[in-house]
Write a protein that holds these residues in place. Structure first.
Motif, PDB file in Angstrom:
ATOM      1  N   THR A  25      -5.677   0.112  10.168  1.00 13.90           N
ATOM      2  CA  THR A  25      -5.283   1.512  10.219  1.00 13.90           C
ATOM      3  C   THR A  25      -3.873   1.713  10.768  1.00 13.90           C
ATOM      4  O   THR A  25      -3.535   1.215  11.842  1.00 13.90           O
ATOM      5  CB  THR A  25      -6.274   2.304  11.092  1.00 13.90           C
ATOM      6  N   VAL A  26      -3.056   2.434  10.005  1.00  8.31           N
ATOM      7  CA  VAL A  26      -1.744   2.888  10.460  1.00  8.31           C
ATOM      8  C   VAL A  26      -1.569   4.324   9.987  1.00  8.31           C
ATOM      9  O   VAL A  26      -2.275   4.794   9.091  1.00  8.31           O
ATOM     10  CB  VAL A  26      -0.588   2.013   9.914  1.00  8.31           C
ATOM     11  N   SER A  27      -0.625   5.023  10.569  1.00 11.85           N
ATOM     12  CA  SER A  27      -0.374   6.410  10.187  1.00 11.85           C
ATOM     13  C   SER A  27       0.484   6.472   8.933  1.00 11.85           C
ATOM     14  O   SER A  27       1.133   5.493   8.536  1.00 11.85           O
ATOM     15  CB  SER A  27       0.331   7.152  11.321  1.00 11.85           C
ATOM     16  N   VAL A  65       0.838  -1.202   0.000  1.00 10.02           N
ATOM     17  CA  VAL A  65       0.000   0.000   0.000  1.00 10.02           C
ATOM     18  C   VAL A  65       0.872   1.250   0.000  1.00 10.02           C
ATOM     19  O   VAL A  65       0.635   2.206  -0.749  1.00 10.02           O
ATOM     20  CB  VAL A  65      -0.947  -0.002   1.211  1.00 10.02           C
ATOM     21  N   GLY A  66       1.908   1.255   0.836  1.00  6.12           N
ATOM     22  CA  GLY A  66       2.787   2.413   0.902  1.00  6.12           C
ATOM     23  C   GLY A  66       3.522   2.666  -0.402  1.00  6.12           C
ATOM     24  O   GLY A  66       3.655   3.816  -0.836  1.00  6.12           O
ATOM     25  N   LEU A  67       3.991   1.611  -1.049  1.00  2.04           N
ATOM     26  CA  LEU A  67       4.691   1.780  -2.319  1.00  2.04           C
ATOM     27  C   LEU A  67       3.758   2.290  -3.409  1.00  2.04           C
ATOM     28  O   LEU A  67       4.168   3.054  -4.291  1.00  2.04           O
ATOM     29  CB  LEU A  67       5.321   0.448  -2.753  1.00  2.04           C
ATOM     30  N   GLY A 121      -2.108   6.366   1.335  1.00  2.00           N
ATOM     31  CA  GLY A 121      -1.969   5.004   1.818  1.00  2.00           C
ATOM     32  C   GLY A 121      -2.594   4.815   3.187  1.00  2.00           C
ATOM     33  O   GLY A 121      -3.231   3.794   3.454  1.00  2.00           O
ATOM     34  N   ALA A 122      -2.426   5.815   4.066  1.00  2.00           N
ATOM     35  CA  ALA A 122      -3.037   5.730   5.394  1.00  2.00           C
ATOM     36  C   ALA A 122      -4.556   5.688   5.297  1.00  2.00           C
ATOM     37  O   ALA A 122      -5.219   4.959   6.050  1.00  2.00           O
ATOM     38  CB  ALA A 122      -2.588   6.913   6.250  1.00  2.00           C
ATOM     39  N   ARG A 123      -5.133   6.458   4.375  1.00  2.00           N
ATOM     40  CA  ARG A 123      -6.589   6.420   4.194  1.00  2.00           C
ATOM     41  C   ARG A 123      -7.038   5.052   3.687  1.00  2.00           C
ATOM     42  O   ARG A 123      -8.095   4.545   4.075  1.00  2.00           O
ATOM     43  CB  ARG A 123      -7.025   7.523   3.222  1.00  2.00           C
TER      44      ARG A 123
END
Length: 252
Positions: free
Chosen positions: A131-133, A112-114, A121-123
């Motif tokens: 959920t992560v920041s 997701v981050g990539l 990505g957080a949304r």
């Protein structure tokens, strides 16, 4: 409480129970390996020092948070000279040292981050209940090992804005893969020359006509052929065609 029957929860572990509430699924599991390798010296040991329970989070299921209650053991290192003395076992594909998430959840968050970077990505993680920041996503991406380096034959050079209108740097891009390979802190010819000198395999430098790019590419990349980038070629062609048409219009 729903009790399992010792089915495999991952290589080296079995799950023993599943508890489902309105918001959380708790999976009880324990390790089954007879021995483990010390991460410090690599020696195998079967001598158990003690045990404790870890609670890594896994991918959510049917909208519920999934937490693994995993009982792991701490082994005594078989090498008396090893500074670790004792070490905790890890379950391949499930846990890592100091990890608060399963490897499956971690790899999903990295993907997701990539794909979306921090805020977006957080949304997205909030949408599938993991959920992560945005800072967590960026830290996960930053912890990835550097990709294997390959020789770059054709390199594109352009500027990028660190602070639009005020601070600019230089980006080097592998034209074959279309991926950035380095970010230089400024647009100085000396900085670009040093960056290109570190890559002796470069055969072609694709750049615009900015004087600092010209000087930097010429100074320490004499073996490389310098060419104009595609955008400027089309831009110049368009300007030339426009002037040509304007000349015909005035003559008429």
């Amino acid at each position: 409480m729903v009790h399992g029957d010792g089915l495999s929860f991952g290589r080296g572990s079995v799950h023993e129970s599943v508890e489902v509430t309105d918001t959380v699924v708790r999976v009880g599991a324990r390790t089954t390996a007879v021995r483990a390798a010390c991460p410090g010296c690599g020696c195998w040991s079967g001598r158990i020092h003690g045990s404790y329970v870890r609670f890594p989070r896994d991918l959510p299921a049917v909208g519920k948070v999934v937490v693994v209650s995993l009982q792991v053991r701490r082994f005594v290192c078989a090498d008396d000279c090893c500074p670790r003395k004792t070490f905790a076992e890890q379950v391949p594909g499930l846990t890592r040292r100091f990890g608060r998430r399963t490897e499956r959840l971690r790899s999903t968050l990295v993907s997701v981050g990539l794909a979306l970077a921090g805020r977006a990505g957080a949304r997205m993680t909030d949408a599938f209940k993991a959920t992560v920041s945005r800072n967590t996503l960026l830290r996960l991406i930053g912890s990835l090992p550097d990709p294997a380096t390959v020789a770059q034959r054709v390199v594109g050079v352009d500027e990028y804005a660190q602070r639009k209108g005020r601070i600019y740097g230089t980006v080097l891009v592998d034209v074959a893969t279309r991926r950035p390979i380095d970010l230089l802190p400024d647009r100085e010819a000396d900085t670009l020359a040093a960056g290109l000198a570190e890559r002796p395999d470069i055969e072609v430098v694709c750049r615009d006509r900015a004087p600092f790019f010209t000087e930097g590419a010429t100074r320490d990349a004499l073996q490389a052929l310098q060419v104009a980038d595609r955008w400027h070629l089309w831009h110049n062609l368009g300007e030339a065609a426009e002037k040509h048409e304007q000349g015909h219009a005035l003559a008429a």
